[in-house]
Design a protein around this motif. Structure first.
Motif, PDB file in Angstrom:
ATOM      1  N   LYS A 264      53.930 -70.731  14.995  1.00  0.00           N
ATOM      2  CA  LYS A 264      54.034 -72.135  14.585  1.00  0.00           C
ATOM      3  C   LYS A 264      54.332 -73.028  15.783  1.00  0.00           C
ATOM      4  O   LYS A 264      53.770 -74.117  15.922  1.00  0.00           O
TER       5      LYS A 264
ATOM      6  N   TRP B  15      51.192 -73.232  17.888  1.00  0.00           N
ATOM      7  CA  TRP B  15      50.230 -74.125  17.224  1.00  0.00           C
ATOM      8  C   TRP B  15      50.582 -75.589  17.479  1.00  0.00           C
ATOM      9  O   TRP B  15      49.698 -76.400  17.753  1.00  0.00           O
ATOM     10  N   TYR B  16      51.862 -75.909  17.397  1.00  0.00           N
ATOM     11  CA  TYR B  16      52.306 -77.281  17.641  1.00  0.00           C
ATOM     12  C   TYR B  16      51.993 -77.706  19.076  1.00  0.00           C
ATOM     13  O   TYR B  16      51.487 -78.806  19.317  1.00  0.00           O
TER      14      TYR B  16
ATOM     15  N   LEU C   4      49.728 -76.513  21.127  1.00  0.00           N
ATOM     16  CA  LEU C   4      48.289 -76.593  21.396  1.00  0.00           C
ATOM     17  C   LEU C   4      47.623 -77.791  20.739  1.00  0.00           C
ATOM     18  O   LEU C   4      46.703 -78.393  21.302  1.00  0.00           O
ATOM     19  N   TRP C   5      48.052 -78.177  19.540  1.00  0.00           N
ATOM     20  CA  TRP C   5      47.318 -79.177  18.774  1.00  0.00           C
ATOM     21  C   TRP C   5      48.050 -80.495  18.549  1.00  0.00           C
ATOM     22  O   TRP C   5      47.423 -81.498  18.224  1.00  0.00           O
ATOM     23  N   LYS C   6      49.348 -80.509  18.728  1.00  0.00           N
ATOM     24  CA  LYS C   6      50.089 -81.739  18.412  1.00  0.00           C
ATOM     25  C   LYS C   6      50.944 -82.266  19.555  1.00  0.00           C
ATOM     26  O   LYS C   6      51.298 -83.446  19.555  1.00  0.00           O
ATOM     27  N   ASP C   7      51.284 -81.413  20.485  1.00  0.00           N
ATOM     28  CA  ASP C   7      52.150 -81.832  21.593  1.00  0.00           C
ATOM     29  C   ASP C   7      51.319 -82.563  22.646  1.00  0.00           C
ATOM     30  O   ASP C   7      50.499 -81.963  23.334  1.00  0.00           O
ATOM     31  N   ASN C   8      51.516 -83.878  22.775  1.00  0.00           N
ATOM     32  CA  ASN C   8      50.767 -84.685  23.744  1.00  0.00           C
ATOM     33  C   ASN C   8      51.525 -84.897  25.049  1.00  0.00           C
ATOM     34  O   ASN C   8      51.127 -85.719  25.878  1.00  0.00           O
TER      35      ASN C   8
ATOM     36  N   TRP D   2      49.783 -80.402  27.421  1.00  0.00           N
ATOM     37  CA  TRP D   2      48.432 -80.411  27.995  1.00  0.00           C
ATOM     38  C   TRP D   2      48.235 -79.253  28.959  1.00  0.00           C
ATOM     39  O   TRP D   2      47.183 -78.591  28.956  1.00  0.00           O
TER      40      TRP D   2
ATOM     41  N   SER E 191      47.940 -76.025  27.025  1.00  0.00           N
ATOM     42  CA  SER E 191      46.645 -75.993  26.330  1.00  0.00           C
ATOM     43  C   SER E 191      45.514 -75.619  27.290  1.00  0.00           C
ATOM     44  O   SER E 191      44.639 -74.807  26.956  1.00  0.00           O
TER      45      SER E 191
END
Length: 212
Positions: free
Chosen positions: A8, A11-12, A14-18, A23, A26
């Motif tokens: 979890k 996932w956060y 890779l897809w939600k942490d800006n 980055w 990712s």
């Protein structure tokens, strides 16, 4: 931390942490997936160590590129193919008969020597003794015994050159030098890579293919 919690969190990231950290992580994950999963699977599926090739020269270019007029192109090159008894109706049946442009990406599959035929566009190592040399991707115009002869669609003749840096003889290429056979071109996407080193080439070889 349990495996579920770890997944979890990943996932956060890779897809939600800006954030910059998100980055960076990712990009590292993407690199690992492409390098160690995507390309090995693609190599296995295509049967070649070089399934994707970025075209770096204009040797296979046809005037007009995707809007090329085959009849006009053929009228300028007919004499080149006459010596190999390749007629217009033969060429029209060849794969990727309209050639390709610098910056295109070519999808290739492995090919057995006995399956190679005139008209195929093959990727081959010009000098098997060289430690590092850019492979060439040209069209076969003649097959004799275990040797093949290739010519770039936009070249006047087969390449034959030798110096202290490289050696090439397109008239005497062994089938064992063939890495793969082109089956599909993806226009222009290869410029995403070329743009970083094309400027290092001699001035006459830089930039886009011209209409001459």
């Amino acid at each position: 931390m349990s495996l579920k919690e770890l997944l979890k969190k990943l996932w956060y990231i890779l897809w939600k942490d800006n954030s910059p950290k998100g980055w960076i992580i990712s990009l590292i994950v993407i690199f690992i997936l492409v390098k160690f999963i995507f390309f090995p699977v693609l190599n296995l599926a295509t049967g070649t160590t070089l399934p994707l090739v970025v075209v770096e020269s204009c040797s296979m270019y046809h005037k007009g590129d995707v809007f090329t007029d085959f009849d006009s192109w053929w009228s300028l090159h007919v004499l080149k193919y006459d010596q190999f008894n390749i007629e217009k109706q033969d060429f029209e049946k060849f794969k990727i008969k309209d050639g390709f442009n610098k910056g295109d990406i070519i999808l290739a599959f492995g090919v057995k020597p006995e399956k190679i035929k005139v008209g195929d566009i093959v990727i081959f190592q010009p000098n098997p003794d060289a430690l590092k040399q850019t492979p060439i991707i040209h069209r076969i115009v003649k097959i004799s015994a275990e040797k093949i002869q290739t010519i770039g669609d936009n070249n006047a003749h087969s390449l034959t050159a030798s110096n202290n840096i490289y050696k090439i003889d397109e008239t005497q290429t062994s089938s064992s030098q063939v890495i793969g056979s082109a089956v599909l071109k993806i226009p222009h996407l290869g410029w995403a890579k070329l743009i970083f080193f094309d400027w290092q080439k001699p001035e006459g070889e830089r930039g886009f293919c011209n209409e001459n």
